[in-house]
Design a protein around this motif. Structure first.
Motif, PDB file in Angstrom:
ATOM      1  N   ILE A 161       0.910  -1.075  -0.257  1.00  0.00           N
ATOM      2  CA  ILE A 161      -0.251  -0.128  -0.220  1.00  0.00           C
ATOM      3  C   ILE A 161       1.000   1.383   0.122  1.00  0.00           C
ATOM      4  CG2 ILE A 161      -1.844   1.667   1.480  1.00  0.00           C
ATOM      5  CD1 ILE A 161      -2.911  -1.503   0.400  1.00  0.00           C
ATOM      6  N   ARG A 162       1.327   1.746  -1.346  1.00  0.00           N
ATOM      7  CA  ARG A 162       1.633   3.204  -1.524  1.00  0.00           C
ATOM      8  C   ARG A 162       1.472   4.826  -1.047  1.00  0.00           C
ATOM      9  NH1 ARG A 162       5.931   0.609  -4.270  1.00  0.00           N
ATOM     10  NH2 ARG A 162       6.933   2.909  -3.687  1.00  0.00           N
ATOM     11  N   MET A 163       0.264   4.783  -0.010  1.00  0.00           N
ATOM     12  CA  MET A 163      -0.831   5.677  -0.437  1.00  0.00           C
ATOM     13  C   MET A 163      -2.037   5.392   0.116  1.00  0.00           C
ATOM     14  SD  MET A 163      -1.895   8.937  -2.242  1.00  0.00           S
ATOM     15  CE  MET A 163      -2.261  10.492  -1.549  1.00  0.00           C
ATOM     16  N   LEU A 164      -2.114   6.770   1.615  1.00  0.00           N
ATOM     17  CA  LEU A 164      -3.229   6.068   2.261  1.00  0.00           C
ATOM     18  C   LEU A 164      -4.397   7.344   2.821  1.00  0.00           C
ATOM     19  CD1 LEU A 164      -2.000   4.197   5.765  1.00  0.00           C
ATOM     20  CD2 LEU A 164      -3.237   3.480   4.430  1.00  0.00           C
ATOM     21  N   VAL A 165      -5.554   6.921   2.379  1.00  0.00           N
ATOM     22  CA  VAL A 165      -6.499   8.315   2.365  1.00  0.00           C
ATOM     23  C   VAL A 165      -7.690   7.822   3.408  1.00  0.00           C
ATOM     24  CG1 VAL A 165      -8.183   9.447   0.997  1.00  0.00           C
ATOM     25  CG2 VAL A 165      -6.093   8.560   0.455  1.00  0.00           C
TER      26      VAL A 165
END
Ligand code: NAD
Length: 465
Positions: free
Chosen positions: A213-217
């Motif tokens: 997972i390269r980005m979390l929102v």
């Protein structure tokens, strides 16, 4: 070729076919992007992302159009399912919100290339995907957030693993299934959007830690925003608000009253942008209250009833979850008040430090605080917004007052002379989002915020000036 040989050839062909179809069905999949295990959901989304970026930009655009169409076709179905499952909000407004997300979330036009040209050639800055994004979604706008995030994140070339709120899991899973089908119908790969069959906080934590997972929102309250910001990954946090609606003596009071009640009652006050308290200059307060009562407000006068209501809906300084997103009749019947026909919001006069003012209630209960002048109103509004810098509303004809308040409160959304929902594009200009990132500063998020900026430099060429 002998008959036996042809028979063997046929068997070999079938076995090979079966083997290849087993290979293409990812581990733990129960179809349409739904997985038993979070690790499998992430692995499948990673495979899908690699396929997605092989498509042309035009093909990606077709996928986005297909998502929009499917969301519009299912807007009513999603709305009903969300109301039935979560027991919050109302069908009519949720339909509007789903259609809004489908129609007004920016698509591929949002990804603009920057260029620099000169004696040393041509440089471009392009927007590239992160890869797999982990998106944590709220129970208050379950399908709206999934529609909106899917359009924005896929536009930027990402795949998405969702971690929906457990209280809206069936609805969220349904939306993911529908949107995945729309992606495949438009020629996209399977599993561009995935999730797990049983979303929980533990599964969300697993997702947040996963190396793929390269980005979390995160779209939700302060807890989840803090969690993604502590993850060590690139994160966007769209957090809580407590929007004050300020009314000064220059306002069109009749319109202000109607706008405030319309905004406050929208989806039973669930939107994070919705009016949560009114601060009004004393001189015009009686007029405002009177117009409010003619536009769907029910005034609670008795101090005893206000106290009972506070005990009912405020729990340790926060909204009592049992009443979040409920309609007025349901809430007030618990303190023995029968709501007159047509009333959608309860209003009451209270002091600025009252718990009904400081808590983000997300229900159609709207405290009103009277203050001496606009400066006192601005000071109080800044205080009760708690520095969330989310949304504020002001009704005024005085440009200086509007400017002073906007500068002081520094909210991501500032609505002048309209209902709060104008700020997300219902009756107001501009695009929409259901992930309003105040804490991390992206503001009204769209595709460009889900992309990395990459610089490509061509030395001494292609500058034709
Ligand atoms: P919530 O914070 O309870 O849950 C939001 C999501 O976060 C859910 O999926 C939940 O399972 C998850 N979550 C919560 N705590 C977590 C943790 N410690 N670790 C991992 N995951 C966690 O919020 P809600 O009740 O679903 O939504 C209402 C809140 O969200 C309100 O405060 C509202 O203002 C805010 N909200 C903000 C925006 C925005 O764009 N800024 C939009 C919608 C809602």
């Amino acid at each position: 070729m002998a008959i036996e040989e042809r028979g063997i050839e046929e068997i070999v062909r079938r076995v090979l076919e079966e083997m290849s179809s087993t290979r293409s069905e990812p581990q733990g999949s129960i179809g349409n992007g739904i997985f038993l295990d979070m690790n499998d959901a992430i692995e499948a989304a990673e495979v899908a992302q690699k396929e997605l970026v092989k498509l042309s930009f035009e093909e990606r655009g077709k996928i986005i159009e297909s998502i929009r169409r499917a969301a519009i076709e299912n807007a009513e179905f999603f709305a009903q399912m969300a109301v039935d499952e979560t027991g919050m909000g109302n069908y009519k407004d949720k339909v509007i919100k789903n259609i809004l997300a489908a129609e007004k979330t920016p698509g591929i036009e949002d990804l603009r290339t920057e260029s620099f040209s000169g004696d040393n050639g041509l440089t471009i800055v392009e927007l590239s995907p992160y890869g797999v994004i982990g998106s944590i979604t709220p129970t208050t706008n379950p399908t709206e957030t999934i529609i909106c995030n899917s359009i924005g994140m896929i536009t930027a070339g990402n795949s998405i693993v969702y971690s929906p709120h457990p209280t809206a899991k069936e609805t969220s899973i349904k939306a993911i299934e529908v949107l995945n089908k729309a992606i495949v119908e438009a020629g996209g790969p399977d599993n561009v959007i995935t999730t797990v069959q049983e979303p929980t906080i533990e599964q969300a934590n697993l997702m947040m830690k996963h190396k793929k997972i390269r980005m979390l929102v995160a779209t939700g309250g302060p807890g989840v925003v803090k969690a993604v910001l502590s993850s060590g990954k690139k994160a966007i946090g769209a957090g809580a608000g407590n929007p004050p609606a300020l009314v000064d003596e220059t306002a069109d009071l009749e319109k202000a009253a109607k706008d405030i009640i319309d905004g406050c009652s929208f989806d039973n006050n669930l939107p994070c942008v919705a009016e949560k308290e009114v601060i009004v200059v004393e001189k015009v307060a009686d007029y405002l209250v009177s117009y409010m009562t003619r536009n769907g407000a029910f005034l609670i006068k008795s101090k005893d009833q206000i106290e009972k209501l506070t005990e009912l809906v405020v729990d340790n300084g926060h909204a009592n979850k049992k009443f979040v997103g409920k309609d007025l009749t349901y809430i007030l019947k618990h303190i023995g008040i029968e709501v007159p026909a047509g009333a959608k919001v309860a209003i009451m006069n209270v002091e600025g430090n009252h718990p009904l003012v400081s808590a983000e209630l997300m229900m159609p209960i709207l405290p009103i605080v009277r203050v001496e002048d606009v400066d006192a109103a601005i000071d109080l509004a800044v205080k009760v917004e708690h520095g969330f810098r989310h949304t504020a509303i002001m009704h005024s004809k005085n440009v200086d007052n509007l400017t002073k308040f906007a500068k002081a409160i520094q909210t991501t959304i500032f609505v002048k002379n309209g209902p709060s929902y104008a700020g997300i594009g219902v009756g107001g200009e501009g695009y929409t989002t259901f992930t309003i990132a105040g804490p991390t500063g992206e503001g009204l998020t769209s595709a460009k915020n889900f992309a990395r900026r990459r610089k490509c430099v061509l030395v001494d060429g292609l500058s034709v000036r």
